[in-house]
Design an enzyme around this catalytic site. Structure first.
Site, PDB file in Angstrom:
ATOM      1  N   TYR A 243      12.379   0.262  47.962  1.00  0.00           N
ATOM      2  CA  TYR A 243      12.938  -0.825  48.934  1.00  0.00           C
ATOM      3  C   TYR A 243      13.465  -0.073  50.051  1.00  0.00           C
ATOM      4  CZ  TYR A 243      12.107  -4.633  45.561  1.00  0.00           C
ATOM      5  OH  TYR A 243      11.834  -5.391  44.667  1.00  0.00           O
ATOM      6  N   ASP A 271       6.177  -6.416  50.640  1.00  0.00           N
ATOM      7  CA  ASP A 271       6.133  -7.594  50.635  1.00  0.00           C
ATOM      8  C   ASP A 271       7.647  -8.356  50.622  1.00  0.00           C
ATOM      9  OD1 ASP A 271       6.358  -6.756  48.118  1.00  0.00           O
ATOM     10  OD2 ASP A 271       4.888  -7.953  47.091  1.00  0.00           O
ATOM     11  N   HIS A 363       4.139  -9.395  44.109  1.00  0.00           N
ATOM     12  CA  HIS A 363       5.152  -9.170  43.429  1.00  0.00           C
ATOM     13  C   HIS A 363       5.567  -9.770  42.012  1.00  0.00           C
ATOM     14  CE1 HIS A 363       8.820  -7.121  45.076  1.00  0.00           C
ATOM     15  NE2 HIS A 363       9.526  -7.727  44.187  1.00  0.00           N
TER      16      HIS A 363
END
Length: 503
Positions: A243, A271, A363
């Site tokens: 991230y 995403d 995800h």
């Protein structure tokens, strides 16, 4: 607790005197920290820190943070010293009725040899996990349509098996980004493993090293990055999921440290500029945090209905864009994979950007609800890349909803290089620890052997698109036999409840 000879010792009584918003000290793993200036910066808001102001916060800290999170994010000037062991008053903690019930359930769970498929792990985990942990792990966004679609998509693809082929010996080993793997499956990143098991992600590491499977380390793992790497066997390959932090210097240090430790692939999550609304998680957070410490009265804070996901993700940079890809290529020599591609258009942009591959993913259904399944996206991406023509290696991976080896073979036949599996391995170790993960790996092996023989392929390279019928893949309604195992383990969303049971 280890104490350096030169380390300042602080009494428990002194720490207790700093239990307010104006001066807030906490103890974590035997060390004392001044977190006063960090209160409003804490991703989960100040309320949870103030709840433990002036006392030991380790029990609340540990499942949600890697061990080095506080030392990394807090200036060294705020590392005050070690708690003086002589001043600690031993407290016999009373085991709650909920925990007693959970321990009883663990003692009566089915023996591991009675687990015959990956759905079994999920069914056991749902029963034995603490309520908040289950809510965080199982939740998906909005109406949870996509999480169900991820599973159902595989049922709309049908095999076209070949017969009279010599399948006495079948081989399902492969290479993923140049690394040997005993399965065409890698362990995809899932966060906060210690919410479900005291050893957290180390269960995955030890099982993966033992059985030749590649683990992707999550940015938001409960165990620290180095702790996971150190638990591996010599030469064990790892990938890392990223991230991207708003502070790019933090991101750069993390990426380069991972490369220095020998990580073989960087999977950048693309995403999640904002986390989806995961209502199961939000509802449990709302119900569970109604009583706070006295010091919390009247304070402004992060809305308490945002759940665990919100509390750990505020650092993620929503400005991440295609213009940043050259920077990532400049800071590492690791293969770069963009995780979270959902269209052929973005797949082509990824190829043009110079990265080494993509993960087609929604995800796990936790971001944009009614987004399509990775399997459906795979068909259009494969066609688009073929039409464009590729002149260098560019791997396409998929994840989401995989519970059977037959799912894996369908994805590979349609053009995927390998498949990521997250929740299934997560539930395996939440229910049974490392032996659960090893059993899950064995289930994949057994199912791959059977399905490859029945499909008529001896190696994964023999899989072809014509071995599956995917014509119904983009038809989202149709008469398909219901997946009863998935339906049994899936927990539907619920509406708000009255506090008074009589109403």
């Amino acid at each position: 607790m280890s104490v350096s000879l030169n380390e300042t010792l602080i009494s428990a009584e002194t720490v207790k005197q700093h239990a307010s918003r104006e001066s807030c000290w906490i103890i974590v793993h035997g060390k004392v920290y001044d977190v006063t200036n960090f209160l409003d910066e804490h991703p989960g808001g100040s309320k949870i820190i103030l709840k433990y102001a002036g006392r030991d916060a380790t029990e609340a800290y540990e499942p949600i943070h890697p061990p080095d999170a506080i030392t990394t994010n807090l200036p060294t000037s705020k590392h005050l010293g070690a708690i003086d062991p002589a001043t600690i008053v031993a407290v016999v903690k009373e085991v709650s009725e909920e925990e007693k019930r959970r321990q009883a359930l663990l003692a009566t769970r089915p023996p591991l040899d009675e687990i015959v498929n990956l759905h079994d792990f999920e069914a056991v985990a749902r029963v034995v996990l603490p309520e908040k942990a289950w809510a965080y792990y199982s939740s998906a966004s909005d109406d949870e349509i996509t999480i169900r679609e991820n599973r159902l998509a595989f049922q709309r693809v049908w095999f076209r098996p070949r017969v009279l082929r010599n399948v006495a010996h079948v081989d399902w080993s492969t290479t993923i980004l140049g690394q040997k793997s005993s399965l065409p499956v890698y362990i995809s990143a899932t966060a906060l493993g210690k919410l479900g098991h005291p050893d957290g992600e180390l269960n995955l590491t030890r099982a993966a090293g033992k059985h030749g499977v590649i683990q992707m380390i999550a940015t938001l793992a409960s165990c620290s990055f180095d702790e996971i790497i150190d638990a591996g066997v010599p030469g064990q390959p790892f990938f890392v999921q990223l991230y991207v932090n708003r502070d790019r210097e933090i991101t750069k240090r993390y990426v380069q440290h991972a490369e220095k430790r020998g990580v073989k692939g960087l999977f950048i999550t693309v995403d999640a500029p904002q986390l989806g609304r995961r209502e199961k998680d939000m509802r449990l957070k709302l119900i569970g945090d109604t009583s706070g410490a006295k010091v919390q009265e009247g304070q402004k804070d992060v809305p308490k209905d945002q759940g665990v996901a919100r509390a750990i993700s505020a650092f993620i940079d929503p400005s991440l864009c295609w213009d940043d890809i050259p920077w990532f290529r400049s800071i590492t020599k690791m293969p770069i994979i963009l995780k979270g591609i959902s269209t052929a258009e973005d797949a082509l942009l990824a190829y043009e950007s110079g990265v080494q591959g993509i993960v087609l993913s929604n995800h796990g259904g936790r971001q944009l609800d009614t987004a399509r399944s990775a399997l459906e996206i795979l068909v259009e991406v494969t066609e688009a890349l073929k039409k464009r023509g590729t002149t260098r290696p560019f791997d396409v991976f998929v994840d989401g909803g995989v519970r059977r080896a037959s799912d894996v073979l369908k994805a590979l036949a349609l053009g995927a290089k390998a498949v990521g599996v997250g929740r299934a391995f997560l539930y395996a170790f939440c229910a049974y620890g490392q032996p659960g993960v090893e059993k899950a790996i064995q289930i994949f092996r057994d199912e791959l052997e059977m399905n490859m023989r029945l499909l008529g392929v001896r190696t994964l390279s023999e899989l072809r698109p014509e071995m599956v019928d995917a014509r119904a893949l983009n038809v989202h309604t149709g008469a398909v036999p219901e997946d009863n195992l998935f339906r049994t383990t899936y927990q539907p969303l619920a509406l708000a409840k009255f506090r008074d049971s009589r109403l």
